[in-house]
Design a protein around this motif. Structure first.
Motif, PDB file in Angstrom:
ATOM      1  N   MET A   1       0.849  -1.188   0.000  1.00 58.87           N
ATOM      2  CA  MET A   1       0.000   0.000   0.000  1.00 58.87           C
ATOM      3  C   MET A   1       0.880   1.231   0.000  1.00 58.87           C
ATOM      4  O   MET A   1       1.907   1.289   0.665  1.00 58.87           O
ATOM      5  N   SER A   2       0.504   2.238  -0.705  1.00 61.65           N
ATOM      6  CA  SER A   2       1.275   3.470  -0.741  1.00 61.65           C
ATOM      7  C   SER A   2       0.432   4.607  -0.225  1.00 61.65           C
ATOM      8  O   SER A   2      -0.793   4.574  -0.250  1.00 61.65           O
ATOM      9  N   ALA A   3       1.114   5.654   0.246  1.00 61.43           N
ATOM     10  CA  ALA A   3       0.398   6.801   0.786  1.00 61.43           C
ATOM     11  C   ALA A   3      -0.427   7.461  -0.311  1.00 61.43           C
ATOM     12  O   ALA A   3      -0.020   7.504  -1.466  1.00 61.43           O
ATOM     13  N   PRO A   4      -1.608   7.994   0.018  1.00 65.25           N
ATOM     14  CA  PRO A   4      -2.477   8.558  -1.000  1.00 65.25           C
ATOM     15  C   PRO A   4      -1.907   9.802  -1.664  1.00 65.25           C
ATOM     16  O   PRO A   4      -2.372  10.189  -2.712  1.00 65.25           O
ATOM     17  N   HIS A   5      -0.923  10.439  -1.060  1.00 63.18           N
ATOM     18  CA  HIS A   5      -0.473  11.709  -1.611  1.00 63.18           C
ATOM     19  C   HIS A   5       0.978  11.939  -1.232  1.00 63.18           C
ATOM     20  O   HIS A   5       1.425  11.545  -0.169  1.00 63.18           O
ATOM     21  N   THR A   6       1.710  12.581  -2.120  1.00 60.64           N
ATOM     22  CA  THR A   6       3.080  12.984  -1.812  1.00 60.64           C
ATOM     23  C   THR A   6       3.067  14.443  -1.413  1.00 60.64           C
ATOM     24  O   THR A   6       2.501  15.289  -2.113  1.00 60.64           O
ATOM     25  N   TYR A   7       3.705  14.777  -0.296  1.00 62.16           N
ATOM     26  CA  TYR A   7       3.544  16.093   0.311  1.00 62.16           C
ATOM     27  C   TYR A   7       4.642  17.040  -0.154  1.00 62.16           C
ATOM     28  O   TYR A   7       5.603  17.301   0.554  1.00 62.16           O
ATOM     29  N   THR A   8       4.511  17.533  -1.370  1.00 63.68           N
ATOM     30  CA  THR A   8       5.477  18.500  -1.857  1.00 63.68           C
ATOM     31  C   THR A   8       5.068  19.905  -1.461  1.00 63.68           C
ATOM     32  O   THR A   8       5.902  20.745  -1.150  1.00 63.68           O
ATOM     33  N   GLY A   9       3.767  20.149  -1.461  1.00 66.16           N
ATOM     34  CA  GLY A   9       3.282  21.465  -1.087  1.00 66.16           C
ATOM     35  C   GLY A   9       3.662  22.523  -2.112  1.00 66.16           C
ATOM     36  O   GLY A   9       4.424  22.295  -3.046  1.00 66.16           O
ATOM     37  N   SER A  10       3.098  23.716  -1.971  1.00 68.02           N
ATOM     38  CA  SER A  10       3.448  24.831  -2.829  1.00 68.02           C
ATOM     39  C   SER A  10       2.915  26.081  -2.179  1.00 68.02           C
ATOM     40  O   SER A  10       2.528  26.081  -1.034  1.00 68.02           O
ATOM     41  N   GLY A  11       2.869  27.177  -2.919  1.00 64.12           N
ATOM     42  CA  GLY A  11       2.366  28.405  -2.350  1.00 64.12           C
ATOM     43  C   GLY A  11       3.500  29.371  -2.097  1.00 64.12           C
ATOM     44  O   GLY A  11       4.644  29.171  -2.510  1.00 64.12           O
ATOM     45  N   GLU A  12       3.192  30.433  -1.353  1.00 61.01           N
ATOM     46  CA  GLU A  12       4.154  31.503  -1.173  1.00 61.01           C
ATOM     47  C   GLU A  12       5.212  31.167  -0.144  1.00 61.01           C
ATOM     48  O   GLU A  12       6.311  31.703  -0.179  1.00 61.01           O
ATOM     49  N   ASP A  13       4.901  30.306   0.826  1.00 61.53           N
ATOM     50  CA  ASP A  13       5.879  29.971   1.850  1.00 61.53           C
ATOM     51  C   ASP A  13       7.022  29.166   1.260  1.00 61.53           C
ATOM     52  O   ASP A  13       6.879  28.457   0.266  1.00 61.53           O
ATOM     53  N   SER A  14       8.153  29.261   1.915  1.00 63.06           N
ATOM     54  CA  SER A  14       9.263  28.385   1.568  1.00 63.06           C
ATOM     55  C   SER A  14       8.863  26.947   1.824  1.00 63.06           C
ATOM     56  O   SER A  14       8.095  26.664   2.748  1.00 63.06           O
ATOM     57  N   PRO A  15       9.349  25.977   1.003  1.00 63.91           N
ATOM     58  CA  PRO A  15       9.054  24.569   1.272  1.00 63.91           C
ATOM     59  C   PRO A  15       9.506  24.129   2.657  1.00 63.91           C
ATOM     60  O   PRO A  15       9.039  23.123   3.165  1.00 63.91           O
ATOM     61  N   ALA A  16      10.435  24.897   3.264  1.00 60.72           N
ATOM     62  CA  ALA A  16      10.915  24.527   4.593  1.00 60.72           C
ATOM     63  C   ALA A  16       9.897  24.848   5.675  1.00 60.72           C
ATOM     64  O   ALA A  16      10.039  24.405   6.809  1.00 60.72           O
ATOM     65  N   VAL A  17       8.874  25.638   5.357  1.00 58.68           N
ATOM     66  CA  VAL A  17       7.843  25.979   6.329  1.00 58.68           C
ATOM     67  C   VAL A  17       6.735  24.933   6.253  1.00 58.68           C
ATOM     68  O   VAL A  17       6.132  24.730   5.212  1.00 58.68           O
ATOM     69  N   ARG A  18       6.476  24.269   7.365  1.00 56.36           N
ATOM     70  CA  ARG A  18       5.448  23.236   7.418  1.00 56.36           C
ATOM     71  C   ARG A  18       4.145  23.818   7.937  1.00 56.36           C
ATOM     72  O   ARG A  18       4.131  24.789   8.707  1.00 56.36           O
ATOM     73  N   ASP A  19       3.062  23.210   7.522  1.00 61.23           N
ATOM     74  CA  ASP A  19       1.769  23.591   8.096  1.00 61.23           C
ATOM     75  C   ASP A  19       1.613  23.036   9.498  1.00 61.23           C
ATOM     76  O   ASP A  19       0.902  23.621  10.320  1.00 61.23           O
ATOM     77  N   LEU A  20       2.234  21.885   9.753  1.00 61.79           N
ATOM     78  CA  LEU A  20       2.238  21.357  11.116  1.00 61.79           C
ATOM     79  C   LEU A  20       3.484  20.524  11.336  1.00 61.79           C
ATOM     80  O   LEU A  20       3.976  19.863  10.414  1.00 61.79           O
ATOM     81  N   VAL A  21       3.970  20.586  12.551  1.00 58.56           N
ATOM     82  CA  VAL A  21       4.995  19.668  13.033  1.00 58.56           C
ATOM     83  C   VAL A  21       4.390  18.915  14.203  1.00 58.56           C
ATOM     84  O   VAL A  21       3.999  19.518  15.208  1.00 58.56           O
ATOM     85  N   GLY A  22       4.263  17.615  14.054  1.00 59.29           N
ATOM     86  CA  GLY A  22       3.747  16.781  15.127  1.00 59.29           C
ATOM     87  C   GLY A  22       4.891  16.282  15.982  1.00 59.29           C
ATOM     88  O   GLY A  22       5.852  15.699  15.465  1.00 59.29           O
ATOM     89  N   ILE A  23       4.809  16.518  17.259  1.00 59.23           N
ATOM     90  CA  ILE A  23       5.847  16.092  18.189  1.00 59.23           C
ATOM     91  C   ILE A  23       5.366  14.810  18.864  1.00 59.23           C
ATOM     92  O   ILE A  23       4.424  14.810  19.641  1.00 59.23           O
ATOM     93  N   GLY A  24       6.027  13.720  18.522  1.00 59.90           N
ATOM     94  CA  GLY A  24       5.574  12.385  18.897  1.00 59.90           C
ATOM     95  C   GLY A  24       4.849  11.749  17.726  1.00 59.90           C
ATOM     96  O   GLY A  24       4.089  12.418  17.001  1.00 59.90           O
ATOM     97  N   PHE A  25       5.113  10.456  17.501  1.00 65.86           N
ATOM     98  CA  PHE A  25       4.437   9.759  16.397  1.00 65.86           C
ATOM     99  C   PHE A  25       3.935   8.413  16.882  1.00 65.86           C
ATOM    100  O   PHE A  25       4.331   7.355  16.410  1.00 65.86           O
ATOM    101  N   GLY A  26       3.041   8.495  17.866  1.00 65.92           N
ATOM    102  CA  GLY A  26       2.303   7.328  18.304  1.00 65.92           C
ATOM    103  C   GLY A  26       0.980   7.268  17.554  1.00 65.92           C
ATOM    104  O   GLY A  26       0.791   7.935  16.523  1.00 65.92           O
TER     105      GLY A  26
END
Length: 466
Positions: A1-26
């Motif tokens: 199974m593969s992920a439904p989407h690849t998260y390249t993103g776009s828009g005015e922000d730099s690609p280094a800016v994330r919409d969210l950073v999740g701390i912990g991955f449980g």
């Protein structure tokens, strides 16, 4: 199974800016990653959310020290990471069974409750599709506001300390999902002969020849009962002493009406209830989750103890109305001094390990937020004010979002906060809130771009936070 989407993103922000950073991955942030992926699969790349996650473990693991043989889940498989939010999701437990070739076999068991080992494998099956979003072996050490108030900076480092920290992660939102921490009584430290149940499997695998042929298990909840049963089966020549202050194990209330406290609608009711009603609800229904044991396991342990009385070879000893008065650790074991709560008599038990089943505590988000706490609003008891969407209420100076998952929200969202029951629905709520906050940012950016300097304070559309 593969992920439904690849998260390249776009828009005015730099690609280094994330919409969210999740701390912990449980499981909590894994469910959120899936909800975000399913949103992104229905949107153009420019509308995709761009997530990243940090996890201090070297790979996905959910209570690995308690993946005991035969232990079953206490929640229906339908309360997986997605089904209550999206029954057609490719990440459901049923899809996992189909992929593993066991769907018909599972159905033939006629049960809603898979083993803990199998459900852990389901989690790992889901998590593998998001490996490129997760920095495993990495921990967050601080979160702070960027100068513009629109972003947060997350300082990270290798969890093992083998390498220096990398550049901070820049994000519009953080989602704290750091889970629970094993709790030991004050003055007790884990070691070769003093264990917490969270490390039970790791410790027993290393102990092949117990010298004293005795274990002391402290506690009366589910983990304590499972530990006593596991030790009794793993070491057939050893005595297992179950020590607790109650008169006996108390059964969990899993009746249908009581279980409604774990429904998504119950979260709405709890959130809007007055504080006094919240306290009463937590008290009324504590026996659905805290310091209680599955009824079948209680019956099994009682039958074992009874049969040993019949044969005269008692290895499972139930030391009820008893407490641990002291533990003295030596090179080859430990001496646990237990005291009867009835007559005060004390007994020394030399053992290979004292196993504490004393539960878990929620990590305090304030330790990680540091100076950000000056922007976070609290209630009259000093607890974080958390919105229905799991976002921390903040001052207007901070426009970035701080979301909290887990037991730290029990005072606002109820008993399900630290459990799996509403993960699917909660992840959708947080995803929707992230989308709304992104719309608010876009409106603010357009306002600042178009409004002349003389009208720089033009109001936002109704309902949008400035």
């Amino acid at each position: 199974m593969s992920a439904p989407h690849t998260y390249t993103g776009s828009g005015e922000d730099s690609p280094a800016v994330r919409d969210l950073v999740g701390i912990g991955f449980g499981p909590a942030n894994l469910a959120l990653a899936i909800a975000v992926a399913e949103h992104n699969s229905r949107r153009a790349p420019a509308e995709a959310l761009r997530p990243a996650f940090i996890e201090r473990q070297e790979g996905f693991a959910w209570h690995p020290g308690m993946l005991l043989e035969g232990a079953t889940m206490q929640v229906s498989f339908l309360k997986d990471l997605v089904t209550l939010r999206n029954p057609a999701s490719p990440y459901s437990f049923l899809q996992y069974l189909q992929d593993r070739g066991r769907l018909a076999d599972f159905i033939n068991q006629k049960t809603f409750f898979p083993t803990r080992v199998e459900f852990h494998d389901y989690f790992r099956w889901c998590a593998r599709d998001f490996a490129d979003q997760v920095a495993y072996g990495t921990e967050a050490v601080a979160v702070r506001a960027a100068h513009d108030g629109e972003h947060l900076e997350v300082d990270v480092r290798r969890a093992d300390g083998a390498a220096p920290g990398t550049d901070p992660l820049l994000t519009h939102n953080v989602v704290l999902g750091t889970g629970l921490r094993p709790h030991l009584p004050e003055g007790v430290a884990s070691g070769p002969h003093v264990w917490h149940t969270s490390e039970l499997l790791h410790r027993t695998r290393a102990l092949t020849s117990p010298r004293h042929q005795r274990f002391v298990v402290v506690g009366a909840g589910q983990s304590a009962a499972e530990a006593a049963d596991h030790l009794h089966r793993t070491y057939p020549g050893a005595e297992v002493c179950a020590v607790f202050s109650r008169y006996g194990y108390s059964p969990a209330d899993d009746s249908p009406f009581a279980n409604r406290i774990f429904d998504p609608a119950a979260v709405d009711d709890f959130y809007t209830a007055p504080e006094e009603v919240k306290r009463r609800l937590l008290g009324y229904h504590a026996n659905t989750n805290y310091s209680v044991v599955d009824g079948d396991l209680i019956t099994q342990l009682y039958r074992t103890a009874y049969q040993e009385k019949v044969t005269g070879a008692e290895r499972l000893r139930i030391l009820n109305t008893t407490e641990v008065a002291a533990v003295r650790v030596q090179d080859d074991g430990a001496r646990a001094t237990v005291r009867s709560l009835i007559d005060g008599e004390t007994t020394d038990l030399w053992c290979d390990a004292v196993v504490y089943a004393t539960g878990y505590r929620a990590g305090d988000p304030r330790h990680l937020l540091g100076d950000l706490m000056e922007h976070c609003l609290t209630d009259s008891a000093g607890r974080l004010r958390i919105g229905r969407d799991h976002a921390v209420a903040t001052t207007d100076r901070l426009r970035a979002g701080i979301y909290v998952q887990g037991a730290a929200t029990e005072h606002t969202h109820g008993l399900t906060s630290s459990l799996l029951s509403t993960l699917a629905v909660r992840s959708g709520e947080i995803c929707d809130s992230l989308l709304l906050s992104g719309t608010e940012r876009a409106v603010r950016a357009q306002r600042d771009l178009l409004a002349p300097a003389s009208a720089g304070n033009a109001p936002l559309p109704s309902g949008l936070r400035s």
